[in-house]
Design a protein around this motif. Structure first.
Motif, PDB file in Angstrom:
ATOM      1  N   GLU A   1      34.512  50.766  34.505  1.00  0.00           N
ATOM      2  CA  GLU A   1      34.172  50.882  33.093  1.00  0.00           C
ATOM      3  C   GLU A   1      32.915  50.068  32.835  1.00  0.00           C
ATOM      4  O   GLU A   1      32.817  48.923  33.267  1.00  0.00           O
ATOM      5  CB  GLU A   1      35.315  50.357  32.211  1.00  0.00           C
ATOM      6  N   ASN A   2      31.954  50.674  32.151  1.00  0.00           N
ATOM      7  CA  ASN A   2      30.685  49.989  31.854  1.00  0.00           C
ATOM      8  C   ASN A   2      30.046  49.423  33.116  1.00  0.00           C
ATOM      9  O   ASN A   2      29.543  48.296  33.137  1.00  0.00           O
ATOM     10  CB  ASN A   2      30.907  48.873  30.825  1.00  0.00           C
ATOM     11  N   ASN A   3      30.122  50.233  34.173  1.00  0.00           N
ATOM     12  CA  ASN A   3      29.505  49.896  35.456  1.00  0.00           C
ATOM     13  C   ASN A   3      30.124  48.655  36.108  1.00  0.00           C
ATOM     14  O   ASN A   3      29.495  47.992  36.928  1.00  0.00           O
ATOM     15  CB  ASN A   3      27.993  49.685  35.304  1.00  0.00           C
ATOM     16  N   GLU A   4      31.372  48.347  35.751  1.00  0.00           N
ATOM     17  CA  GLU A   4      32.080  47.210  36.340  1.00  0.00           C
ATOM     18  C   GLU A   4      33.454  47.671  36.792  1.00  0.00           C
ATOM     19  O   GLU A   4      34.131  48.426  36.090  1.00  0.00           O
ATOM     20  CB  GLU A   4      32.208  46.082  35.310  1.00  0.00           C
ATOM     21  N   ALA A   5      33.862  47.202  37.971  1.00  0.00           N
ATOM     22  CA  ALA A   5      35.175  47.586  38.491  1.00  0.00           C
ATOM     23  C   ALA A   5      36.266  47.043  37.575  1.00  0.00           C
ATOM     24  O   ALA A   5      36.226  45.884  37.152  1.00  0.00           O
ATOM     25  CB  ALA A   5      35.362  47.045  39.901  1.00  0.00           C
ATOM     26  N   VAL A   6      37.233  47.883  37.260  1.00  0.00           N
ATOM     27  CA  VAL A   6      38.361  47.446  36.434  1.00  0.00           C
ATOM     28  C   VAL A   6      39.260  46.508  37.235  1.00  0.00           C
ATOM     29  O   VAL A   6      39.679  45.460  36.750  1.00  0.00           O
ATOM     30  CB  VAL A   6      39.156  48.661  35.915  1.00  0.00           C
ATOM     31  N   ILE A   7      39.549  46.882  38.492  1.00  0.00           N
ATOM     32  CA  ILE A   7      40.353  46.037  39.381  1.00  0.00           C
ATOM     33  C   ILE A   7      39.396  45.217  40.240  1.00  0.00           C
ATOM     34  O   ILE A   7      38.541  45.778  40.917  1.00  0.00           O
ATOM     35  CB  ILE A   7      41.265  46.882  40.303  1.00  0.00           C
ATOM     36  N   GLN A   8      39.548  43.895  40.208  1.00  0.00           N
ATOM     37  CA  GLN A   8      38.674  43.025  40.995  1.00  0.00           C
ATOM     38  C   GLN A   8      39.514  42.046  41.814  1.00  0.00           C
ATOM     39  O   GLN A   8      39.211  40.854  41.896  1.00  0.00           O
ATOM     40  CB  GLN A   8      37.716  42.274  40.070  1.00  0.00           C
ATOM     41  N   GLU A   9      40.553  42.567  42.426  1.00  0.00           N
ATOM     42  CA  GLU A   9      41.447  41.734  43.230  1.00  0.00           C
ATOM     43  C   GLU A   9      42.149  42.604  44.256  1.00  0.00           C
ATOM     44  O   GLU A   9      41.958  43.826  44.298  1.00  0.00           O
ATOM     45  CB  GLU A   9      42.472  41.044  42.331  1.00  0.00           C
TER      46      GLU A   9
END
Length: 338
Positions: free
Chosen positions: A141-149
């Motif tokens: 979303e908005n060029n950022e990963a939703v899951i970061q783990e």
């Protein structure tokens, strides 16, 4: 723009199919996964497959294989938007926990999944687990990963990897996260509980820390146990004791003497609970005070799998400042509750 996902196939039931001549299960060529599952071509992401040269039963997965996976992710981190690891179910929680400590500064999804039935079985859970995992591994979303783990997806639930345990060898719903809420759930829509997600608040660049000590022993306490066996483990650097309830053990002078001797030999003692839900609370009952007396470390509400891999990662690791006890008591990547 289509997101790129690297699918790492390590082995396990999900990659099996039945040999109808012998009736036995065998690993199929994962290079042909798109023929086996043409639905993957309809995904809104590009999938690239990297199978292990020799698929492994999950019981054969250990520190060296964890390092191999971490290196693969590190070497391909800039090229891909997400990573999906297909893994046998029996030790998936160990691998997920280990990777959560080894992958530092993670800002992309690392999802593990598997299945209870082979991908070629008519009633298989493999296809849903695989396809939905790919969605989560490519969700931005908005060029950022939703899951970061590091997370595990299994039977409609997305769970923090280092909070999971496999509680059923029979049911499709095989994993639980008893002390931490789910990260997401799939139904008609893919739901994400954003308040439960981990974020790289330090904004450190991604790197891997491969340090894993194997001088760790896990021992489950049981009624009537002979503590003289403990004298044989004096060379272990960490002893993880899985004790009763919120932290109790049979109380006697012999118990105190034996555990104190282990501590005097330089062995760190970590205490975790045999209960699936809840955690350790020194002092709640008199029979837990022995651990405070000997300077044992409370594992609070950590899972056994996470306690083991966390101890392996921290023991003698030059990249951490402070003592083992200080670092083990810290919440490093969401593995314990604050």
């Amino acid at each position: 723009m289509k997101r790129k996902v690297l699918l790492i196939y390590t082995g396990g039931t999900i990659g099996m199919e039945k040999d109808y001549e012998t009736g036995s299960l065998r690993a199929f060529d994962f290079g042909n996964i798109f023929e086996k599952m043409p639905e993957m071509r309809l995904m809104e992401c590009e999938v690239f497959v990297h199978p292990f040269a020799k698929p492994l039963d999950s019981s054969d997965m250990g520190p060296e294989e964890w390092r191999m996976i971490a290196r693969l992710i590190f070497e391909n981190y800039k090229e891909y938007d997400g990573f999906l690891i297909l893994h046998g179910t029996d030790t998936m929680s160990y691998t997920a926990s280990a990777l959560s400590f080894m992958l530092k500064g993670l800002t992309k999804p690392v999802i593990l999944t598997g299945s209870q039935l082979p991908i070629g079985d008519l009633r298989t859970d493999a296809k849903e687990n695989l396809l939905t995992s790919l969605y989560y591994a490519s969700l931005y979303e908005n060029n950022e990963a939703v899951i970061q783990e590091v997370a595990i997806y299994f039977e409609y639930k997305l769970l923090r990897g280092n909070r999971t345990l496999k509680y059923s060898a029979e049911y499709f719903d095989a994993y639980s996260s008893p002390n931490y809420p789910i990260l997401g759930q799939s139904g008609v829509h893919l739901n994400i509980n954003k308040d439960n997600l981990l974020r790289n608040t330090n904004k450190e660049s991604f790197y891997i820390d491969e340090h894993l000590s194997e001088d760790v022993l896990f021992w489950r306490i049981f009624p009537g146990m002979k503590l003289n066996h403990f004298k044989e483990i004096s060379q272990m650097k960490v002893l993880i004791l899985q004790v009763f309830g919120s932290g109790t053990i049979f109380s006697s002078e012999k118990t105190l003497e034996t555990l104190q001797q282990i501590r005097n030999n330089g062995t760190e003692i970590v205490v975790v609970s045999q209960c699936i839900s809840g955690g350790i609370s020194f002092g709640k009952y008199e029979n837990s005070n022995i651990f405070s007396k000997i300077g044992a470390i409370s594992g609070t509400d950590i899972t056994a799998e996470s306690a083991i891999t966390k101890a392996m990662h921290l023991m003698d690791n030059p990249n951490y400042k402070g003592t083992f006890a200080e670092n083990f008591s810290k919440n490093i990547c969401g593995e314990i509750s604050n």
